[in-house]
Design an enzyme around this catalytic site. Structure first.
Site, mmCIF file in Angstrom:
data_model
loop_
_atom_site.group_PDB
_atom_site.id
_atom_site.type_symbol
_atom_site.label_atom_id
_atom_site.label_comp_id
_atom_site.label_asym_id
_atom_site.label_seq_id
_atom_site.Cartn_x
_atom_site.Cartn_y
_atom_site.Cartn_z
ATOM 1 N N GLY A 150 0.821 -1.192 0.000
ATOM 2 C CA GLY A 150 0.000 0.000 0.000
ATOM 3 C C GLY A 150 0.863 1.253 0.000
ATOM 4 O O GLY A 150 2.069 1.205 0.275
ATOM 5 N N CYS A 151 0.248 2.386 -0.287
ATOM 6 C CA CYS A 151 1.007 3.640 -0.405
ATOM 7 C C CYS A 151 1.506 4.129 0.953
ATOM 8 O O CYS A 151 2.694 4.423 1.113
ATOM 9 C CB CYS A 151 0.160 4.705 -1.092
ATOM 10 S SG CYS A 151 -1.507 4.903 -0.415
#
Length: 345
Positions: A150-151
């Site tokens: 994920g970011c």
């Protein structure tokens, strides 16, 4: 040429991935698939592709018969939507990079607790390699299934990894305060991300409940060799792209800034996409690039270290990292197709 297919090509992360794939010298895009825009030319959805990519997006129900034509499948779908596609691709001998959350959590019971859905393929979760390129490169080389991080976890884990790997932080002292641009919420229409709702404002969300928390804890615990429980608070800021992650922790012993810098340099000194900076990172210096800028300060008064990292959430936080992982999987130069620096202003 590497033949690729993309499912979820018309979301923001999917579009950024297609942009990179279209410019990659070793890639041929075999198909693009979309839930919402099947049968439409990609360039009619994103008109910046006019005269560059006019391929028609296929319907989702056409994906299965197209999978056997490709070498690698990218899935950029909401959580819970990738399971069947990933299974069918692997059965056909096709490698997979999943940009969603379905295979990031090793323990599927923890996944179900945080994502509120049952995991259909726990065996695949055990097989998947967490695709944080700088930390898991050797495993990525031989993997058939990559769980693209994920970011927020990318920015936060990269910021803290050297400290946790060297057991320099008190395990119960870690706080992460992170801020993201609006594109991180996806392309779907939502009231809370309308211009009039988020412009000229900043807000915390997912407080004590954000789904990226167990992902960050999992990877930092692996690095540290002991269980890490932390506080993670994300915020929405009115900009298109970028994540700034500010991470706090209590040092176990007094260390100078030069000693800490050497710890980071030992791990990241030869990395193509990690830039250790004296100046505190800003999102504008990494926007549209695959770089992660990292810097830190030591608060001698409190014995805490503050590590700041900046990434583009759609690049190093999603599509750029997926391309980096693909390059590793196929034995290509890691920077191929990613030689991009931020454009300013």
């Amino acid at each position: 040429m590497i033949k690729v297919g993309v499912i979820g090509a018309t979301g923001y992360a999917g579009q950024q991935l297609v942009w990179l794939l279209n410019n990659h010298p070793e890639v041929e895009i075999e198909f693009l698939a979309s839930h919402s825009y099947g049968g439409e030319a990609f360039s009619s959805i994103y008109r910046n592709f006019n005269k560059f990519l006019n391929k028609i997006s296929i319907e989702i129900n056409e994906v299965e018969k197209s999978i056997k034509k490709i070498d690698i499948l990218f899935t950029a779908l909401p959580h819970g939507k990738s399971f069947e596609f990933v299974q069918k691709a692997l059965e056909s001998g096709v490698k997979v990079i999943d940009l969603g959350a379905d295979f990031r959590i090793n323990d599927t019971e923890i996944f179900s607790e945080w994502y509120k859905i049952d995991h259909r393929y726990p065996d695949l979760s055990k097989e998947a390699v967490y695709g944080l390129s700088e930390l898991n490169r050797d495993k990525i080389k031989d993997s058939k299934l990559i769980a693209n991080p994920g970011c927020y976890p990318t920015a936060s884990i990269l910021a803290l990894a050297p400290l946790l790997k060297n057991n320099l932080l008190m395990e119960d002292s870690i706080l992460i305060d992170a801020k993201s641009g609006v594109s991180g919420a996806g392309r779907g229409a939502k009231v809370q991300t309308l211009y009039a709702e988020c412009n000229e404002s900043i807000k915390a969300y997912g407080v004590a409940s954000h789904r990226h928390t167990p992902e960050i804890e999992q990877e930092l615990s692996i690095l540290n060799g002991s269980e890490i429980t932390l506080t993670f608070t994300p915020h929405l800021v009115p900009m298109n792209r970028g994540i700034l992650s500010v991470c706090y922790g209590k040092l176990k012993e007094k260390l100078s800034e030069n000693e800490i810098f050497q710890v980071y340099k030992a791990i990241y000194g030869d990395e193509n996409f990690i830039r250790l900076t004296k100046e505190l990172p800003e999102t504008r210096w990494v926007k549209n690039s695959n770089f992660c800028d990292i810097s830190f300060r030591i608060d001698k008064r409190t014995g805490r270290i503050i590590v700041v990292s900046a990434i583009d959430n759609l690049m190093k936080g999603a599509a750029g990292q997926a391309i980096q992982n693909m390059n590793i999987m196929f034995g290509l130069k890691e920077t191929k197709g990613l030689d991009l620096i931020s454009m300013v202003p």
